[in-house]
Design an enzyme around this catalytic site. Sequence first.
Site, PDB file in Angstrom:
ATOM      1  N   LYS A 219       0.831  -1.215   0.000  1.00 41.15           N
ATOM      2  CA  LYS A 219       0.000   0.000   0.000  1.00 41.15           C
ATOM      3  C   LYS A 219       0.859   1.257   0.000  1.00 41.15           C
ATOM      4  O   LYS A 219       0.535   2.233  -0.681  1.00 41.15           O
ATOM      5  CB  LYS A 219      -0.924   0.015   1.216  1.00 41.15           C
ATOM      6  CG  LYS A 219      -2.142  -0.883   1.034  1.00 41.15           C
ATOM      7  CD  LYS A 219      -3.141  -0.699   2.151  1.00 41.15           C
ATOM      8  CE  LYS A 219      -4.235  -1.745   2.055  1.00 41.15           C
ATOM      9  NZ  LYS A 219      -4.927  -1.994   3.284  1.00 41.15           N
TER      10      LYS A 219
ATOM     11  N   LYS B 166      -5.422 -11.028  -5.016  1.00 41.69           N
ATOM     12  CA  LYS B 166      -6.490 -11.446  -4.099  1.00 41.69           C
ATOM     13  C   LYS B 166      -7.787 -10.713  -4.398  1.00 41.69           C
ATOM     14  O   LYS B 166      -7.769  -9.555  -4.804  1.00 41.69           O
ATOM     15  CB  LYS B 166      -6.020 -11.104  -2.669  1.00 41.69           C
ATOM     16  CG  LYS B 166      -6.904 -11.581  -1.572  1.00 41.69           C
ATOM     17  CD  LYS B 166      -6.456 -11.019  -0.232  1.00 41.69           C
ATOM     18  CE  LYS B 166      -6.802  -9.558  -0.059  1.00 41.69           C
ATOM     19  NZ  LYS B 166      -6.744  -9.050   1.314  1.00 41.69           N
TER      20      LYS B 166
ATOM     21  N   LYS C 222     -11.869  -6.580  -0.740  1.00 41.53           N
ATOM     22  CA  LYS C 222     -13.044  -5.707  -0.720  1.00 41.53           C
ATOM     23  C   LYS C 222     -12.701  -4.233  -0.887  1.00 41.53           C
ATOM     24  O   LYS C 222     -13.544  -3.449  -1.291  1.00 41.53           O
ATOM     25  CB  LYS C 222     -13.837  -5.924   0.563  1.00 41.53           C
ATOM     26  CG  LYS C 222     -13.115  -5.495   1.834  1.00 41.53           C
ATOM     27  CD  LYS C 222     -14.023  -5.584   3.032  1.00 41.53           C
ATOM     28  CE  LYS C 222     -13.462  -6.420   4.158  1.00 41.53           C
ATOM     29  NZ  LYS C 222     -12.108  -6.047   4.596  1.00 41.53           N
TER      30      LYS C 222
END
Length: 331
Positions: A112, A197, A200
């Site tokens: 990130k 992956k 969400k």
Amino acid sequence: MTRAFSGVKPTGHLTLGNYLGALRQWAETDQHRADSLFCVVDLHALTVDHDPARVRRLSRQAATLLLAAGLDPERCTVFVQSHVDEHARLAYLLECVATDGEMRRMIQYKEKSAREQVRGGSVRLSLLTYPALMAADILVYDTDEVPVGDDQTQHVELARDLAVRFNHRYGQTFTVPKATSPKVAARVMNLQDPVSKMGKSDDTGPGIVYLLDEPEAVRKKVMRAVTDSGQDVVHDRATRPGVTNLLEILAACAGGDPEDLAASYSSYGALKKDTAEAVVEVLRPVQERHRELCADPGYLEQVLRTGAEKARTMARPTVDAAYRAIGLLPA
Ligand code: TYM
């Protein structure tokens, strides 16, 4: 009795990955065999850019989905992290035990922060210290087992390391936990990008099946899943990530072994069709129960209030013991 703890972060709508990798296991297995706590970890949702109203909405929705997935408040403790102050209190002590090097090595932080750097931005300090809070979530309940998907194992390892280090330096205080993961679908991949992956918080909608997607939307997403260049159906994550992902999802939803299932298909089309129907069937009861629960918001509030009270009672003695062990004066 074994103690289990796990949590879900309200940073987006819950996905099929969350369900197959975690929630289903919690409902079908963990709550029946362990003294279990399941938590909407809302403090973790503040580690990235957030809209306060959305976090509130998603927290309520996640809690509703935990119940819709089958968690029974008579069997386990369901609550919201920020309702139990002990998590944040213990997180600070664990920051005093962890090193900045081990925090910076965490894959999620590295990925990130690298993404933000490319955009010329920066990340919140809490994103770096996140694993200390996650370790606190786990250690505060004397947890033995942490049922999670594959992507969380590095964080659980760190919680183990911190528990061992704290106990070694300041005296036996924490139980040393271990991660447990489902046999299939411990890492459900994005249907449009099967080497990543299904997360969400990503905004690539077409590759993500959300728990509340209508059956037609689910069918469309699965039928449009990216497959691999070969024609035959083979289970091999390295060379056939797209087909392997579908086989894993099918096995998790309809039963069976992904490798055996591969042998029973000769075309991608048939595999996709069966996978889509299997996912629709798995989501149907969850969605029905979700609708019922939404009609009675007072019930959810009551469950969360009772859950937080129970959790606080369990957490308090551990944190008090840790405060004393590390050298803080009793109040
Ligand atoms: P989160 O909210 O990203 O995910 C919740 C759970 O769902 C699993 N999961 C998946 N499993 C399989 N395939 C996928 N594509 C997939 N995506 C998510 C995750 O592994 C997880 O078990 N840091 C945690 C939340 C957390 C926590 C904790 C978990 C905070 N404190 C303490 C356990 C114990 C997280 O971001 O999960």
